[in-house]
Design a protein around this motif. Structure first.
Motif, PDB file in Angstrom:
ATOM      1  N   VAL A 230      33.297  33.884  37.694  1.00  0.00           N
ATOM      2  CA  VAL A 230      34.524  34.002  36.851  1.00  0.00           C
ATOM      3  C   VAL A 230      34.228  34.907  35.512  1.00  0.00           C
ATOM      4  O   VAL A 230      33.142  34.689  34.765  1.00  0.00           O
ATOM      5  CB  VAL A 230      35.369  32.933  36.324  1.00  0.00           C
ATOM      6  N   GLU A 231      35.118  35.650  35.378  1.00  0.00           N
ATOM      7  CA  GLU A 231      35.021  36.541  34.211  1.00  0.00           C
ATOM      8  C   GLU A 231      36.361  36.871  33.518  1.00  0.00           C
ATOM      9  O   GLU A 231      37.495  36.940  34.284  1.00  0.00           O
ATOM     10  CB  GLU A 231      34.508  38.140  34.639  1.00  0.00           C
ATOM     11  N   THR A 232      36.389  37.174  32.381  1.00  0.00           N
ATOM     12  CA  THR A 232      37.722  37.322  31.700  1.00  0.00           C
ATOM     13  C   THR A 232      37.886  38.987  31.791  1.00  0.00           C
ATOM     14  O   THR A 232      37.383  39.553  30.928  1.00  0.00           O
ATOM     15  CB  THR A 232      37.918  36.874  30.278  1.00  0.00           C
ATOM     16  N   HIS A 233      38.696  39.338  32.829  1.00  0.00           N
ATOM     17  CA  HIS A 233      38.671  40.785  33.014  1.00  0.00           C
ATOM     18  C   HIS A 233      39.586  41.478  31.911  1.00  0.00           C
ATOM     19  O   HIS A 233      40.449  41.114  31.410  1.00  0.00           O
ATOM     20  CB  HIS A 233      39.234  41.041  34.490  1.00  0.00           C
ATOM     21  N   THR A 234      39.151  42.822  31.523  1.00  0.00           N
ATOM     22  CA  THR A 234      40.280  43.722  31.073  1.00  0.00           C
ATOM     23  C   THR A 234      40.546  44.699  32.373  1.00  0.00           C
ATOM     24  O   THR A 234      40.195  44.283  33.314  1.00  0.00           O
ATOM     25  CB  THR A 234      39.198  44.558  30.356  1.00  0.00           C
TER      26      THR A 234
END
Lengths: 561, 561
Positions: free
Chosen positions: B407-411
């Protein structure tokens, strides 16, 4: 050949552009016999072809795809002769409209010779496009050639393989012979870049050829190509087709192969870009589309839909129902396009197998807000970053679109919310369409609805350079992902179109557009082709093309050649 | 009825949950005649139905959809009788497995009476599902009822209209009579929430019914429903279908109507969620799917593809080609599922009209990285925010999936890049499939390829509660957007499955999964259904179902009832 001058190798953007232009000119200079200089061409350049090219070259290049195909297939014309003629006419188009980034004479001649040999040896054509020259917008990859998509910082990138669409067309027998211009960012409805400058309209060089596939528009409008490939996310196939008086088809996204094109925002899915043909003939559009779908491109490009080209007659035993949009209620069209639409509609109204109704546009201004917002979900940062890399300046229409008031630097949640808004609008438009039903099918589905919308392609004919600002007449159908065909109908004539009408502006864009008409009038847009557009619902591509056939049969369009 | 207790009205999450459970119990208590208490049910609950329900109720609820349809259409069975039987059996399923969020006896009885009256008056059924009771996962909107998608903070939201899918099924004659449980976040392959607790497996209540459509799995596994609606973005239809020994179908996204469901990440398009049926019969799956597509749902929901249900015989005059995946090379399957797969493959190998080949899985670990990354492009912020609102604690499997290492906090740019990665993987998988071709078609397309992949549904049968962690056997096909059908084959038997094998762990997930087998063995998973899965390429939904028919005809599966 000298190494490509690039930003990475320390050159300025001006040096890169100069080198690319030099390279382009060298590729054109290799086309034989050389063309004469044309010191002061007329505004309408199209008649020059007859003065400069040979009778055979004229005959070949003014043939339609469907005329060339059987001649090539039988060997009555050699592929070599055909591509030589198109190379020369393309080179002439370049001199007059600045529509080419690169000619490919040696590749094309070699390919044509191979095809001629193939036909001789095998006694049959290699495929349905045997020997047909196809022009290609630059940002569609060609193996071993530069692929910059109009960004100076990308000059020096070399395509490692042909785009998927080119692979299929190649297998079908196509000859690729020129690559064509596109605007900076690929996001103008015109074609101007710092690499190659401005592409102009062959019918009136004070006007734009349209964009972003404006190199194709100008080239095909000049008959330097009979079939070319463009791309469209807001009107980029249809604007140049309309401005230059040729056929252009934006299919529903997911029908034709797009793998292997270059451009910013790879991975963007909110508004799906499309690829499609421009052609001097409607049959060219059909043959191109059917050839690609017959090759089942979905096996190699899984985002495509695995549905064959439909051949069944959609209108058997019933009337074609057309809904007409006269005006999108946002930007009032200039008199010539309205005049041509009226001419066509009048003829359609007297057709026995056609039914014409009015179509009230539904919030097309709001539709523009949605799509203009979704075009650049990063706020245009990628495009701006690419231009910063080379320090090339923003062209006026890049500035216009990248900094339009609806652009937003999205977060993931805000982009999701904008996508939900898009979907709600799509649903509302579908409901509008469903309301035209005259009955209900066995499972409750609407029946007897309007088949296609007939409308304009822009709020006027080909605009003056750097004035093409209102995308709504084309981007509307990108937002909805509806297939749309553009076709030539007439041309601007002073006697018919010199109309002065008063108009109270609805908004700034409308004001600007109307003032252009007041300023330039019919004289300013003289000889510009007038084109119209028909639009179907998602995936009704085949129906749209069949509908056009009925319209053409009933009205005899185009009214002028 | 008392007003719903909500977070907005100042209640704690525990109070909201208690109120929802009370409400649920009241709706179940309205089902007559009342059920007896069952103080200590056996682990395998399915035999209890025969002890508690009437012979008629048993007969009706153990009928398959295709048996009920003609009886109801002719009036040999009344819709009222049928739904009364299913209501009672569903209420019993709730007592034993905790699979229901709400029963709808008054709505359902009223509807059934209307249908009975309709049949009497019109002499024909109202539609192809006349009188068929259909159970519905809670997050699919029902007009006027709570719609919380398992989030406590959303309790109190009322659906303003039926979801599109329910509107169509209603027009076809369905009777909606119960709503079923789902896990917190909708993103477990089990079903546990702070609203309703844990849903268990009717065949062995120490095991999960699967998820996220685990209420449907348990209910249909117990035959408290013959046809239900689930949703699937990583296995959420297939895991409960497999765990509970029923049929489950995840179609290609874009075939069946999804408008009107509730859940986080509305507007997310990177991994498209799907909706589909679970049923006690294969014919139930087919009838459900065909009924929906026959209603042309694309007219009202423009994201759907306007393609009719294909009836042509895909396998006429040729063999069905099956590629078998024994192990995804990431997490080794437990012995019972491998044993059942072997049994089936052995039978298929001796079938004249079937060809079986090995299918080497291609980077299924990498596929998981891609999809697990794209599930929560905002880093799970929305889900976590929703739980924060009510202060409800994260369930272990919510924590597992929301905080998984991918999981990644996407731009926007990073999400675009991840989407490009997804597409590249899809293309590689398509190429892998193309390589199974035995010939080339007239336009260069691959021919004679493998038709379907036959594989497992998970790395074992129904897991122990809170241990369902490896999604790869199902999420693989969501990433690829391939249609997949799950079907029952056998069940765990100590005599057949008590196998001890040594295994060197490949990774932490594999280690954990294998240790579960070592710890619990066949005894721990006793009576659990063993199910398998067949998978086709994008939009080959009809082909997948036809392939199953051939597999079933050749092998006689399921091997146990």
């Amino acid at each position: 050949m000298a190494a490509t001058v690039t930003i990475a190798s320390g050159a300025t953007w001006q040096e890169v552009a100069a080198d690319r232009q030099k390279y382009r000119d060298e590729t054109l200079a290799a086309i034989e016999p050389a063309l004469p200089d044309i010191p002061s061409p007329p505004l309408n350049t199209v008649s020059l072809a007859k003065d400069i090219l040979s009778a055979d070259e004229i005959k070949i290049t003014e043939s339609k795809v469907e005329e060339l195909v059987p001649l090539l297939a039988k060997g009555d014309l050699s592929a070599l002769t055909v591509v030589q003629a198109f190379l020369r006419r393309a080179a002439l188009a370049q001199k007059l409209t600045n529509c080419i980034t690169e000619a490919l004479p040696s590749r094309a001649l070699e390919r044509a010779k191979y095809l001629d040999e193939y036909l001789k040896t095998n006694g049959k054509p290699i495929g349905p496009l045997h020997g047909i020259p196809i022009s290609v917008k630059e940002h569609i990859s060609m193996k071993g050639l530069d692929i910059n998509a109009g960004f100076i910082c990308w000059v020096g990138n070399t395509a490692i393989e042909d785009a998927h669409i080119l692979q299929i067309l190649w297998n079908a027998g196509a000859v690729f012979y020129v690559r064509t211009t596109q605007p900076q960012t690929l996001m103008h409805l015109e074609t101007s870049s710092n690499l190659y400058g401005v592409t102009t309209n062959p019918y009136n060089t004070t006007l734009t050829s349209g964009g972003s596939s404006g190199g194709e528009g100008a080239l095909i409008g000049f008959k330097g190509s009979c079939l070319g490939i463009g791309t469209d996310i807001g009107g980029s196939i249809r604007s140049p087709a309309a401005n230059c008086g040729v056929y252009g088809f934006k299919p529903t996204a997911g029908r034709l192969p797009v793998a292997g094109w270059a451009g910013p925002a790879a991975g963007e899915e909110q508004i799906l870009p499309t690829i499609g043909p421009l052609s001097t003939s409607f049959e060219g559009i059909k043959l191109f589309t059917k050839t690609l779908i017959d090759a089942k491109p979905w096996y190699n490009e899984p985002s495509l839909l695995p549905f064959p080209w439909k051949e069944d007659d959609f209108f058997k035993g019933r009337k074609l129902k057309i809904g007409v949009v006269w005006d999108d209620d946002v930007v009032r069209p200039h008199p010539p396009v309205t005049r041509a639409l009226k001419q066509l509609v009048d003829k359609l109204k007297s057709s026995e197998n056609v039914e014409v109704a009015e179509w009230k546009p539904y919030k097309h201004d709001f539709a523009w807000e949605i799509i203009a917002n979704l075009y650049f979900c990063d706020g245009g940062a990628e495009e701006k970053g690419l231009m910063d890399k080379s320090k090339e300046p923003l062209r006026p229409l890049s500035d216009y679109i990248l900094n339009n008031p609806h652009v937003e630097t999205h977060t993931i949640p805000s982009m999701y919310a904008a996508t939900v808004k898009r979907d709600a609008y799509r649903t509302e438009y579908a409901e509008l369409w469903n309301k035209t039903a005259t009955s209900t099918g066995p499972n409750g589905e609407p029946e007897g609805m309007v088949d296609v919308i007939l409308s304009l392609v822009g709020p006027g004919v080909a605009p003056k350079i750097d004035t093409a600002k209102w995308w709504g007449y084309t981007s509307q159908w990108n937002l909805l992902n509806y297939p749309a065909l553009v076709f030539p109908v007439d041309k601007v004539e002073i006697t018919k179109d010199e109309v002065k009408e008063s108009h109270s502006p609805r908004n700034a864009t409308d004001k600007e557009n109307w003032e252009l008409w007041e300023k330039y009038g019919a004289e300013g847009y003289k000889d510009a082709p007038i084109s119209l557009q028909i639009v179907g619902r998602c995936f009704e591509d085949e129906k749209v093309l069949q509908a056009f056939q009925i319209i053409q049969n009933n009205t005899g369009i185009p009214f002028v050649e």
